[in-house]
Scaffold this motif. Structure first.
Motif, PDB file in Angstrom:
ATOM      1  N   VAL A  15       0.859  -1.189   0.000  1.00  0.00           N
ATOM      2  CA  VAL A  15       0.000   0.000   0.000  1.00  0.00           C
ATOM      3  C   VAL A  15       0.890   1.232   0.000  1.00  0.00           C
ATOM      4  O   VAL A  15       1.826   1.325   0.802  1.00  0.00           O
ATOM      5  N   VAL A  16       0.610   2.173  -0.883  1.00  0.00           N
ATOM      6  CA  VAL A  16       1.255   3.489  -0.849  1.00  0.00           C
ATOM      7  C   VAL A  16       0.287   4.464  -0.195  1.00  0.00           C
ATOM      8  O   VAL A  16      -0.859   4.607  -0.649  1.00  0.00           O
ATOM      9  N   ALA A  17       0.720   5.117   0.873  1.00  0.00           N
ATOM     10  CA  ALA A  17      -0.079   6.126   1.566  1.00  0.00           C
ATOM     11  C   ALA A  17       0.499   7.497   1.226  1.00  0.00           C
ATOM     12  O   ALA A  17       1.694   7.748   1.437  1.00  0.00           O
ATOM     13  N   PHE A  18      -0.347   8.382   0.721  1.00  0.00           N
ATOM     14  CA  PHE A  18       0.097   9.700   0.269  1.00  0.00           C
ATOM     15  C   PHE A  18      -0.515  10.771   1.160  1.00  0.00           C
ATOM     16  O   PHE A  18      -1.738  10.886   1.266  1.00  0.00           O
ATOM     17  N   LEU A 155      -3.459   2.681  -3.607  1.00  0.00           N
ATOM     18  CA  LEU A 155      -3.006   4.024  -3.258  1.00  0.00           C
ATOM     19  C   LEU A 155      -4.029   4.588  -2.273  1.00  0.00           C
ATOM     20  O   LEU A 155      -5.221   4.636  -2.569  1.00  0.00           O
ATOM     21  N   LEU A 156      -3.564   5.016  -1.109  1.00  0.00           N
ATOM     22  CA  LEU A 156      -4.431   5.508  -0.040  1.00  0.00           C
ATOM     23  C   LEU A 156      -4.166   6.991   0.185  1.00  0.00           C
ATOM     24  O   LEU A 156      -3.016   7.414   0.334  1.00  0.00           O
ATOM     25  N   ALA A 176      -3.517  12.387  -6.156  1.00  0.00           N
ATOM     26  CA  ALA A 176      -3.700  10.941  -6.019  1.00  0.00           C
ATOM     27  C   ALA A 176      -4.687  10.417  -7.049  1.00  0.00           C
ATOM     28  O   ALA A 176      -4.464   9.365  -7.673  1.00  0.00           O
ATOM     29  N   ARG A 177      -5.779  11.118  -7.245  1.00  0.00           N
ATOM     30  CA  ARG A 177      -6.771  10.686  -8.229  1.00  0.00           C
ATOM     31  C   ARG A 177      -6.158  10.621  -9.632  1.00  0.00           C
ATOM     32  O   ARG A 177      -6.335   9.636 -10.365  1.00  0.00           O
ATOM     33  N   ALA A 178      -5.404  11.666  -9.992  1.00  0.00           N
ATOM     34  CA  ALA A 178      -4.806  11.713 -11.331  1.00  0.00           C
ATOM     35  C   ALA A 178      -3.743  10.628 -11.502  1.00  0.00           C
ATOM     36  O   ALA A 178      -3.662   9.982 -12.556  1.00  0.00           O
ATOM     37  N   ALA A 179      -2.920  10.410 -10.475  1.00  0.00           N
ATOM     38  CA  ALA A 179      -1.876   9.388 -10.560  1.00  0.00           C
ATOM     39  C   ALA A 179      -2.494   7.998 -10.634  1.00  0.00           C
ATOM     40  O   ALA A 179      -1.979   7.105 -11.328  1.00  0.00           O
ATOM     41  N   SER A 180      -3.589   7.795  -9.918  1.00  0.00           N
ATOM     42  CA  SER A 180      -4.300   6.527  -9.982  1.00  0.00           C
ATOM     43  C   SER A 180      -4.796   6.255 -11.398  1.00  0.00           C
ATOM     44  O   SER A 180      -4.674   5.138 -11.917  1.00  0.00           O
ATOM     45  N   GLU A 181      -5.343   7.272 -12.033  1.00  0.00           N
ATOM     46  CA  GLU A 181      -5.851   7.103 -13.390  1.00  0.00           C
ATOM     47  C   GLU A 181      -4.723   6.820 -14.380  1.00  0.00           C
ATOM     48  O   GLU A 181      -4.894   6.029 -15.319  1.00  0.00           O
ATOM     49  N   LEU A 182      -3.558   7.430 -14.155  1.00  0.00           N
ATOM     50  CA  LEU A 182      -2.418   7.197 -15.050  1.00  0.00           C
ATOM     51  C   LEU A 182      -1.860   5.787 -14.938  1.00  0.00           C
ATOM     52  O   LEU A 182      -1.383   5.217 -15.919  1.00  0.00           O
ATOM     53  N   THR A 183      -1.902   5.232 -13.742  1.00  0.00           N
ATOM     54  CA  THR A 183      -1.216   3.972 -13.478  1.00  0.00           C
ATOM     55  C   THR A 183      -2.148   2.786 -13.258  1.00  0.00           C
ATOM     56  O   THR A 183      -1.678   1.650 -13.151  1.00  0.00           O
ATOM     57  N   VAL A 185      -3.631   2.084 -10.577  1.00  0.00           N
ATOM     58  CA  VAL A 185      -3.573   1.626  -9.191  1.00  0.00           C
ATOM     59  C   VAL A 185      -4.848   2.098  -8.501  1.00  0.00           C
ATOM     60  O   VAL A 185      -5.156   3.298  -8.510  1.00  0.00           O
ATOM     61  N   PRO A 186      -5.629   1.210  -7.907  1.00  0.00           N
ATOM     62  CA  PRO A 186      -6.879   1.632  -7.264  1.00  0.00           C
ATOM     63  C   PRO A 186      -6.641   2.670  -6.172  1.00  0.00           C
ATOM     64  O   PRO A 186      -5.725   2.536  -5.362  1.00  0.00           O
ATOM     65  N   PHE A 187      -7.479   3.695  -6.162  1.00  0.00           N
ATOM     66  CA  PHE A 187      -7.370   4.801  -5.223  1.00  0.00           C
ATOM     67  C   PHE A 187      -8.404   4.627  -4.126  1.00  0.00           C
ATOM     68  O   PHE A 187      -9.607   4.705  -4.369  1.00  0.00           O
ATOM     69  N   VAL A 188      -7.940   4.381  -2.896  1.00  0.00           N
ATOM     70  CA  VAL A 188      -8.809   4.228  -1.735  1.00  0.00           C
ATOM     71  C   VAL A 188      -8.767   5.532  -0.942  1.00  0.00           C
ATOM     72  O   VAL A 188      -7.692   5.997  -0.554  1.00  0.00           O
TER      73      VAL A 188
END
Length: 262
Positions: A15-18, A155-156, A176-183, A185-188
């Motif tokens: 998990v990546v926490a941002f 991604l949290l 976080a939302r934009a990076a999730s869409e690029l990669t 990776v589900p954004f929680v």
């Protein structure tokens, strides 16, 4: 894929926490991150700024102290994350949280001012190098680079309310939302309002670790109770913010429902 965010976290091995500033990881997600690391989940923390614009609790920095505030807060986050069991952390804009071929960059704390009790808004003093003023694409590319490097399952970060509306928290949500869409990776998203959460879970057995993490931030807050709660059913840890506001850090987390495309 399940749209229940807890299902994703339960199954996640990494998990990546941002978060926006040092102390946010303990205040907003301390119990959750402790529970994740305790069960063996690899948690990687990425922090956008060093909290340079934050106030200082009186008496915690000696008169004439030569060490810059950002270095003091770097020491605080090191102690806090160790208490939470987090072994990996990075600054946004520093490799590996840096876009390929980009020069290292620092995102400064944007500061804030209270719009009304419990709701923050942008400060008038934020400079061009602040997190909220630097190009969104730069921060997104930096976070995406880390996600592509470590390949996390989740991604949290904050939801769109940014806990209490701090502009850097809201910016972190957008990044976080934009990076999730690029990669992909589900954004929680951590729910700012428990009423908006799909499910709220308690994290028993985390009080001592969260207490130690919060206590590490002596320049930013005061833990009101000098001893951690020994009752496993304890629900929160009382603190006093630098501005004198009393608060309680919950040992429970609410997550927003996952958004799905049509």
């Amino acid at each position: 894929m399940s749209t229940n965010p807890w299902d994703l976290l339960d199954a996640a091995s990494t998990v990546v926490a941002f978060h926006a500033h040092p102390d946010d990881e303990a205040l907003a997600t301390g119990a959750l991150l402790t529970a994740l690391t305790a069960r063996g989940t690899r948690v990687i923390l990425v922090t956008a700024t060093r909290g340079e614009e934050g106030e200082i609790v009186p008496g915690t920095v000696a008169d004439g102290e030569q060490q810059p505030l950002e270095e003091i807060r770097e020491g605080e986050i090191a102690a806090a994350t160790a208490a939470l069991g987090i072994a990996e952390r990075h600054w946004l804009g520093t490799a590996p949280a840096l876009a390929p071929d980009a020069a290292p960059r620092r995102y400064r704390d944007s500061g804030m001012q209270w719009v009304r009790p419990g709701l923050a808004g942008p400060a008038d003093t934020a400079g061009e190098d602040s997190f909220t003023h630097r190009p969104l694409d730069d921060a997104t590319a930096d976070l995406a680079a880390l996600l592509q490097s470590v390949q996390p399952d989740v991604l949290l970060s904050y939801d769109d309310e940014g806990t209490y509306g701090h502009p850097d928290h809201v910016r972190a949500h957008l990044v976080a939302r934009a990076a999730s869409e690029l990669t992909d990776v589900p954004f929680v998203q951590v729910a700012s309002d428990p009423q908006a959460a799909q499910e709220v879970r308690e994290h028993p057995g985390t009080a001592e670790a969260v207490h130690r993490a919060l206590s590490a931030y002596r320049t930013q807050l005061t833990v009101v109770d000098p001893a951690p709660a020994s009752d496993p059913a304890s629900e929160s840890i009382p603190i006093r913010h630098v501005g004198g506001q009393d608060d309680a850090v919950p040992l429970a987390t609410g997550l927003r429902p996952l958004e799905t495309s049509a």
